[in-house]
Motif scaffolding. Sequence first.
Motif, PDB file in Angstrom:
ATOM      1  N   THR A  22     -24.552  32.426  20.001  1.00 52.95           N
ATOM      2  CA  THR A  22     -24.274  33.100  20.631  1.00 52.95           C
ATOM      3  C   THR A  22     -23.483  32.645  22.244  1.00 52.95           C
ATOM      4  O   THR A  22     -22.082  32.157  22.095  1.00 52.95           O
ATOM      5  N   GLN A  23     -24.375  32.568  22.762  1.00 49.81           N
ATOM      6  CA  GLN A  23     -25.000  32.244  24.175  1.00 49.81           C
ATOM      7  C   GLN A  23     -25.573  31.607  24.341  1.00 49.81           C
ATOM      8  O   GLN A  23     -26.644  30.739  25.657  1.00 49.81           O
ATOM      9  N   ASP A  71     -29.816  35.525  21.360  1.00 46.82           N
ATOM     10  CA  ASP A  71     -28.073  35.416  20.947  1.00 46.82           C
ATOM     11  C   ASP A  71     -27.848  33.959  20.627  1.00 46.82           C
ATOM     12  O   ASP A  71     -28.111  33.253  22.018  1.00 46.82           O
ATOM     13  N   GLN A 121     -16.936  38.334  22.895  1.00 48.77           N
ATOM     14  CA  GLN A 121     -17.103  37.179  22.523  1.00 48.77           C
ATOM     15  C   GLN A 121     -17.275  36.390  24.128  1.00 48.77           C
ATOM     16  O   GLN A 121     -16.915  35.008  23.618  1.00 48.77           O
TER      17      GLN A 121
END
Length: 337
Positions: A275-276, A273, A109
């Motif tokens: 995490t983005q 997503d 990541q």
Amino acid sequence: MRYIDLRSDTVTKLTQEMREAMLTAQVGDDVFSDDPTANELEQLVANMMGKEAGVFCPSGTFSNELALYTHCNQGDEVILDQEAHIVVHESGASPVISGVQLFTLESNQNRWDLEKLERTIKKRNLSQAGTKLISLENPFNGRVLPLDYLEKVYNIAKKHDVAVHLDGARIFNAATALNVDVKEIAKYGDTVSVCLSKALGAPVGTILVGSKEFIQEARMKRKQMGGGMRQIGILAACGKIAVNKMSKRLYIDHENAKFMEELFDEIPNIKIDKTQRDINMIFFDIDDDRKYDLHKYMLENGVKIIEYEGVFRFVTHYDVDRSDIKKVADLLKKFFS
């Protein structure tokens, strides 16, 4: 026909204030450093980033490649992420322009194993290139790297006498997400590339900042690369508005992206997503083979998106409001219903 354009925050049209500023901008020959508006912009951005000086570049790619060209000699090594913009989106320019070796380090990541990073740094010998530069990117694919991580990378670099370049194309977005002054991010780069046309709405330009000595050399290298420009004050006038005013409204784009996320969460088979999701971008996939034709359908209905390439990326900006986002969500529901 007015299109809702979600392809990038580079598609924005300059504001009326920018258009008027172009008409009245004081100009001069920038190759001779005689353009007062360009000089003001370069120093303004340098001060914002806590650096001594800056130089106007025509694009982010130009600025990044100029940084590598100035930091490094032929045969030097640059360590950077395997998905870095310099690697993936700059047309293989680094070995052509600078003659450098790019060492792409795998990340999780977009964060490196820092022990592995330190082991990767090399000293020049008969068999291997020496590491001259580490290049970071913040934000990175919609993710904002935290300050403590940047500090650790910077300290490792300094321990080994290696310079750090920060690709800060959307550094104001990162500062907005972290709720810090932009200097707090920029201090972990010896040089920083600051884009004016990503998110900030200026039509052209990126400022490369660093020490006076570095920027003096970079100005010479810029000329070699064909970046010596003349009366660029008309562009710099837009850049001043971009960093002084447009940077302060980025939270709106972030909030609009959050609104888009909430609407998309209601649509079956869309997988965002999370995490983005730190800035003004939504990365998502759709569990439906019809996704390969989505760009055609959206275009027919007044929405521009990038064709599916393993993931969708929708980007909010100041030319997109919540009614536009609602329309986009409704079109997605209709297409996949």
